[in-house]
Design an enzyme around this catalytic site. Structure first.
Site, PDB file in Angstrom:
ATOM      1  N   TYR A  76      -2.317   0.043   9.878  1.00  0.00           N
ATOM      2  CA  TYR A  76      -2.261  -0.600   8.565  1.00  0.00           C
ATOM      3  C   TYR A  76      -0.964  -0.236   7.852  1.00  0.00           C
ATOM      4  O   TYR A  76      -0.280  -1.101   7.285  1.00  0.00           O
ATOM      5  CB  TYR A  76      -3.467  -0.164   7.737  1.00  0.00           C
ATOM      6  CG  TYR A  76      -3.590  -0.857   6.405  1.00  0.00           C
ATOM      7  CD1 TYR A  76      -4.157  -2.126   6.307  1.00  0.00           C
ATOM      8  CD2 TYR A  76      -3.165  -0.242   5.226  1.00  0.00           C
ATOM      9  CE1 TYR A  76      -4.285  -2.764   5.080  1.00  0.00           C
ATOM     10  CE2 TYR A  76      -3.285  -0.868   3.999  1.00  0.00           C
ATOM     11  CZ  TYR A  76      -3.848  -2.133   3.928  1.00  0.00           C
ATOM     12  OH  TYR A  76      -3.966  -2.760   2.715  1.00  0.00           O
TER      13      TYR A  76
ATOM     14  N   SER B 263       0.853  -1.197   0.000  1.00  0.00           N
ATOM     15  CA  SER B 263       0.000   0.000   0.000  1.00  0.00           C
ATOM     16  C   SER B 263       0.879   1.233   0.000  1.00  0.00           C
ATOM     17  O   SER B 263       2.024   1.192   0.475  1.00  0.00           O
ATOM     18  CB  SER B 263      -0.885  -0.007   1.250  1.00  0.00           C
ATOM     19  OG  SER B 263      -1.527   1.240   1.424  1.00  0.00           O
TER      20      SER B 263
END
Length: 237
Positions: free
Chosen positions: A154, A141
């Site tokens: 995250y 990501s």
């Protein structure tokens, strides 16, 4: 059992990018071992793809040691492992809390799913990957390298995953190791990250798959890639 077609294990394969990539590989004739937590939805995907290729669905959480052993057994039934895709992820809340408000248990769950489990599963399957001169593809990501409010857990997990992929690459240079940032996508996880917002302008996961396939086909050096940049680079080459 040994098959003549290449074999892939894809975690988080019941929806989103995992399902889209599984569909594309099925159309290429790959044998698939698919994982997801939702047994019913995973069974639907497996039934659909079984019309065109060999599919084994193994429902469970990658954070569970016994489930990882089941996945390893399924891989070994079908032969050497050509591709391991770490796609299963835990977001860490919706809406995502600031780090100062992050519950320790939630943080541990994110790290277990996004870091500890992929590392453990990879270690289990290295002999199977070596036998096939295989590839590991970890879905990363932009939050691994950028800093956004609410994305601390995250983002930290994906940064750790990137580091693990790079270290595995240094230790097992005969294999291919990729951490890929797919960019924003119109998925259930992305919607959970932005509750109440309209994310219909985000591209569908299927639009990212050609870049992933191109990466696999051309087999560049191990490293971290952004799907959009890789697709552009290949088109211009």
């Amino acid at each position: 059992m040994t098959t003549t077609s290449p074999t892939a294990l894809i975690t988080g394969a019941s929806a989103g990018l995992g399902r889209a990539l599984a569909t594309a590989l099925a159309e290429r004739g790959w044998t698939l071992v698919l994982d997801a937590r939702g047994a019913d939805r995973l069974a639907e995907v497996a039934t659909e793809l079984a019309r065109v290729t060999t599919v084994e669905a193994v429902a469970g959480s990658v954070a569970d040691r016994a489930h990882r052993a089941e996945l390893a057994a399924a891989v070994r039934f079908h032969g050497p492992l050509d591709l391991l895709v770490h796609n299963a992820s835990e977001l860490g809340g919706s809406p995502q809390p600031r780090l100062e408000d992050l519950d320790p248990h939630t943080f541990e769950t994110v790290l277990q799913t996004n870091v500890v489990a992929p590392a453990a599963l990879t270690r289990q399957l290295i002999p199977d990957l070596v036998a096939a001169h295989g590839t590991v593809l970890a879905i990363s990501s932009d939050a691994a390298v950028e800093h956004y409010e609410g994305w601390g857990a995250y983002g930290a997990s994906k940064a750790a995953l990137d580091h693990l992929v790079g270290t595995f690459a240094a230790e097992q240079p005969a294999l291919r190791w990729y951490a890929v940032d797919p960019g924003d996508m119109r998925t259930a996880m992305h919607q959970a990250a932005f509750p109440g917002e309209d994310i219909s302008d985000r591209p569908v996961p299927e639009s990212v798959v050609p870049a992933l396939l191109r990466l696999l086909d051309t087999a560049p050096p191990s490293g971290r890639y952004r799907a959009s940049e890789y697709a552009v680079r290949e088109v211009l080459a």
